[in-house]
Design a protein around this motif. Structure first.
Motif, mmCIF file in Angstrom:
data_model
loop_
_atom_site.group_PDB
_atom_site.id
_atom_site.type_symbol
_atom_site.label_atom_id
_atom_site.label_comp_id
_atom_site.label_asym_id
_atom_site.label_seq_id
_atom_site.Cartn_x
_atom_site.Cartn_y
_atom_site.Cartn_z
ATOM 1 N N LYS A 37 0.815 -1.211 0.000
ATOM 2 C CA LYS A 37 0.000 0.000 0.000
ATOM 3 C C LYS A 37 0.849 1.262 0.000
ATOM 4 N N SER A 38 1.972 1.227 0.705
ATOM 5 C CA SER A 38 2.793 2.423 0.882
ATOM 6 C C SER A 38 4.191 2.218 0.306
ATOM 7 N N PHE A 39 4.633 3.205 -0.467
ATOM 8 C CA PHE A 39 5.974 3.198 -1.049
ATOM 9 C C PHE A 39 6.710 4.446 -0.572
ATOM 10 N N VAL A 40 7.887 4.289 -0.020
ATOM 11 C CA VAL A 40 8.686 5.454 0.362
ATOM 12 C C VAL A 40 9.587 5.800 -0.819
ATOM 13 N N PHE A 41 9.563 7.067 -1.223
ATOM 14 C CA PHE A 41 10.331 7.535 -2.372
ATOM 15 C C PHE A 41 11.673 8.042 -1.873
ATOM 16 N N SER A 42 12.697 7.198 -1.972
ATOM 17 C CA SER A 42 14.000 7.584 -1.420
ATOM 18 C C SER A 42 15.109 6.671 -1.923
ATOM 19 N N THR A 43 16.314 7.229 -1.990
ATOM 20 C CA THR A 43 17.517 6.427 -2.243
ATOM 21 C C THR A 43 18.478 6.545 -1.067
ATOM 22 N N ASP A 44 18.022 7.146 0.018
ATOM 23 C CA ASP A 44 18.828 7.316 1.226
ATOM 24 C C ASP A 44 18.722 6.035 2.060
ATOM 25 N N VAL A 45 19.806 5.303 2.177
ATOM 26 C CA VAL A 45 19.740 4.009 2.850
ATOM 27 C C VAL A 45 19.390 4.155 4.330
ATOM 28 N N ALA A 46 19.755 5.283 4.941
ATOM 29 C CA ALA A 46 19.410 5.505 6.345
ATOM 30 C C ALA A 46 17.893 5.623 6.506
ATOM 31 N N ILE A 47 17.252 6.335 5.586
ATOM 32 C CA ILE A 47 15.796 6.460 5.625
ATOM 33 C C ILE A 47 15.139 5.130 5.293
ATOM 34 N N ILE A 48 15.672 4.448 4.277
ATOM 35 C CA ILE A 48 15.106 3.161 3.874
ATOM 36 C C ILE A 48 15.105 2.165 5.032
ATOM 37 N N ARG A 49 16.148 2.219 5.882
ATOM 38 C CA ARG A 49 16.242 1.304 7.014
ATOM 39 C C ARG A 49 15.409 1.755 8.210
ATOM 40 N N ASN A 50 14.871 2.978 8.156
ATOM 41 C CA ASN A 50 14.154 3.512 9.319
ATOM 42 C C ASN A 50 12.796 4.080 8.932
ATOM 43 N N THR A 51 12.021 3.304 8.206
ATOM 44 C CA THR A 51 10.673 3.699 7.827
ATOM 45 C C THR A 51 9.769 2.479 7.880
ATOM 46 N N ASN A 52 8.472 2.724 8.022
ATOM 47 C CA ASN A 52 7.531 1.607 8.078
ATOM 48 C C ASN A 52 6.797 1.388 6.759
ATOM 49 N N ALA A 53 7.352 1.905 5.665
ATOM 50 C CA ALA A 53 6.735 1.722 4.351
ATOM 51 C C ALA A 53 6.749 0.250 3.947
ATOM 52 N N ASP A 54 5.774 -0.136 3.122
ATOM 53 C CA ASP A 54 5.708 -1.512 2.634
ATOM 54 C C ASP A 54 6.795 -1.803 1.609
ATOM 55 N N ALA A 55 7.227 -0.762 0.887
ATOM 56 C CA ALA A 55 8.211 -0.956 -0.182
ATOM 57 C C ALA A 55 8.934 0.355 -0.453
#
Length: 230
Positions: A37-55
């Motif tokens: 349902k939720s996609f985080v738009f990012s290439t920042d690995v720190a953000i990618i590792r610290n979000t509750n997005a589905d993908a």
């Protein structure tokens, strides 16, 4: 009535980027058995590792590189959809990058609105993972996109996003659509009501988050300084 859902955050990971709750009202898109349902738009690995997005939807304004794709896939513990080009990067190179992304473990690939339908068709003949094509206007050749092998339409129209989604949904009631939801719960709800199955969310930059933390630290020491002066 929503059921109670137990939750555990831990101490060290309690400070994370939580996506707006309104996204939970989306139907989601089931890909390889997973409902997203939720996609985080990012290439920042720190953000990618610290979000509750589905993908993760990882698109950046440079020529896509396999090394970057590999790094993002290694960093993420949720599915990643990698940008493989479309404007600067075209033709056979897009197809090769898409195949490489599939081999590395990407759940899907993303191309921008300037990608020719012929290239999308060749990608569809080459890879077995979803092809997400970005749409910026309802006047684009949506039928041509679908017929060429597009799996999901990614609507990115700024303030007109909900309107574009609504127009596409009127003609294609069941085709998968994801869209940028905007910064507020209200704009996300509007986009979902217009027909988006999933929402991509742009999080704040790490610099912004760090700035908020540093401001809080300065206020704490300023308060301590005032108390000592009294």
């Amino acid at each position: 009535m929503r059921k109670f859902v137990p939750e555990f955050k831990g101490l060290l990971r309690s400070h994370m980027i939580e996506l707006p709750r309104a996204i939970r009202d989306a139907s989601g898109i089931i890909i390889f058995g997973k409902r997203l349902k939720s996609f985080v738009f990012s290439t920042d690995v720190a953000i990618i590792r610290n979000t509750n997005a589905d993908a993760v939807i990882a698109v950046y304004p440079f020529t896509p590189q396999p090394r970057i794709t590999e790094a993002l896939l290694l960093a993420s513990d949720v599915p990643v959809f990698c940008g493989v080009g479309g404007s600067i990067t075209t033709g056979k190179r897009i197809i090769n990058l898409a195949l490489d992304a599939e081999f590395k473990g990407a759940m899907g690939v993303v191309v921008n609105s300037s990608t020719p339908n012929e290239v999308i068709q060749q990608m569809r003949e080459t890879i077995d993972i979803p092809i997400i094509v970005t749409v910026v206007s309802e006047y684009e050749d949506i039928e041509g996109r679908i017929n060429s092998g597009t799996t999901i339409l990614n609507v990115s129209g700024a303030k007109r996003t909900a309107h574009i989604v609504r127009k596409i949904r009127e003609k294609y009631p069941e085709f998968p659509i994801m869209a940028t939801g905007g910064p507020t719960e209200e704009s996300i709800k509007e986009t979902i009501e217009a027909g988006a199955n999933a929402i991509s969310y742009t999080p704040p930059f790490t610099g912004e988050i760090l700035n908020e933390i540093m401001v809080a630290h300065r206020k704490r020491y300023k308060l301590q300084e005032n108390e000592e002066q009294q």
